[in-house]
Write a protein that holds these residues in place. Structure first.
Motif, PDB file in Angstrom:
ATOM      1  N   CYS A  73      39.568  37.829  10.385  1.00  0.00           N
ATOM      2  CA  CYS A  73      40.377  37.279   9.294  1.00  0.00           C
ATOM      3  C   CYS A  73      40.031  35.828   9.021  1.00  0.00           C
ATOM      4  O   CYS A  73      39.530  35.123   9.889  1.00  0.00           O
ATOM      5  N   ILE A  74      40.369  35.420   7.814  1.00  0.00           N
ATOM      6  CA  ILE A  74      40.364  33.998   7.491  1.00  0.00           C
ATOM      7  C   ILE A  74      41.749  33.643   6.951  1.00  0.00           C
ATOM      8  O   ILE A  74      42.409  34.476   6.324  1.00  0.00           O
ATOM      9  N   ARG A  90      33.123  28.719   3.779  1.00  0.00           N
ATOM     10  CA  ARG A  90      33.800  27.919   4.814  1.00  0.00           C
ATOM     11  C   ARG A  90      32.872  27.638   5.991  1.00  0.00           C
ATOM     12  O   ARG A  90      32.867  26.530   6.535  1.00  0.00           O
ATOM     13  N   GLN A  91      32.073  28.632   6.380  1.00  0.00           N
ATOM     14  CA  GLN A  91      31.116  28.427   7.472  1.00  0.00           C
ATOM     15  C   GLN A  91      30.079  27.376   7.083  1.00  0.00           C
ATOM     16  O   GLN A  91      29.731  26.512   7.883  1.00  0.00           O
ATOM     17  N   ALA A 137      34.409  33.317   3.335  1.00  0.00           N
ATOM     18  CA  ALA A 137      34.104  33.052   4.742  1.00  0.00           C
ATOM     19  C   ALA A 137      32.760  32.337   4.886  1.00  0.00           C
ATOM     20  O   ALA A 137      32.635  31.384   5.673  1.00  0.00           O
TER      21      ALA A 137
END
Length: 170
Positions: free
Chosen positions: A40-41, A154-155, A151
């Protein structure tokens, strides 16, 4: 089937501040989900303008959303939560052990389609499994792609903040 932890104690053993800390609830649910290969994020924007507290993907590619509540007034005053149901295959309420779960049994909270997870900063336990309410395949594909892109963005920001800052200026 999701494997729960051996058990989450009621809040009598937890400091009051931690029992109502949303970050601790998120951390505990994250640990439960990680054991079950659900990733999850947090704070995932949805296409309807809402923001899911946790949104993730299970091993079969199904979308899970968890709405975190740490205060009774917030729980009782939340009229927007049904808007999340169109974006997931399973929906859970996530809350600390001390929060009264009785309202979640009433018809306004649709107990037939919502699961309940209690969590502290160390672990979580599913008290009521969320039934599978399969999304349309096209909707699922769109949402999985959106989740993956968020995701990855964000990474990338974690690895190279200047990269994301450069894109904001473009």
């Amino acid at each position: 089937m999701i494997q729960s932890s051996p058990g989450i104690s009621d809040s009598a053993e937890l400091p009051q501040a931690e029992a109502f800390d949303a970050a601790a609830v998120v951390r505990g649910i994250g640990r439960l989900f990680a054991r079950n290969d659900i990733w999850c994020i947090p704070e995932m924007p949805l296409r309807n303008g809402r923001r899911a507290d946790l949104m993730g993907i299970d091993p079969k590619g199904r979308i899970v959303i968890v709405e975190i509540k740490v205060a009774r007034a917030d729980l009782l005053g939340d009229g927007k939560w049904p808007d999340y149901l169109d974006f997931c295959d399973r929906f859970f309420w996530g809350m600390p052990p001390a929060l009264d779960r009785a309202p979640l049994e009433g018809p306004d909270f649709k107990p037939d389609c919502c699961g309940i997870i209690v969590a502290d900063g160390y672990d979580a336990e599913i008290l009521r499994p969320a039934p599978l309410r399969p999304l349309n395949a096209a909707r699922r594909k769109t949402e999985v792609e959106r989740l993956a892109r968020a995701a990855l963005r964000r990474q990338t920001a974690l690895l190279d903040p200047a990269c994301v800052e450069h894109l904001r200026g473009a």
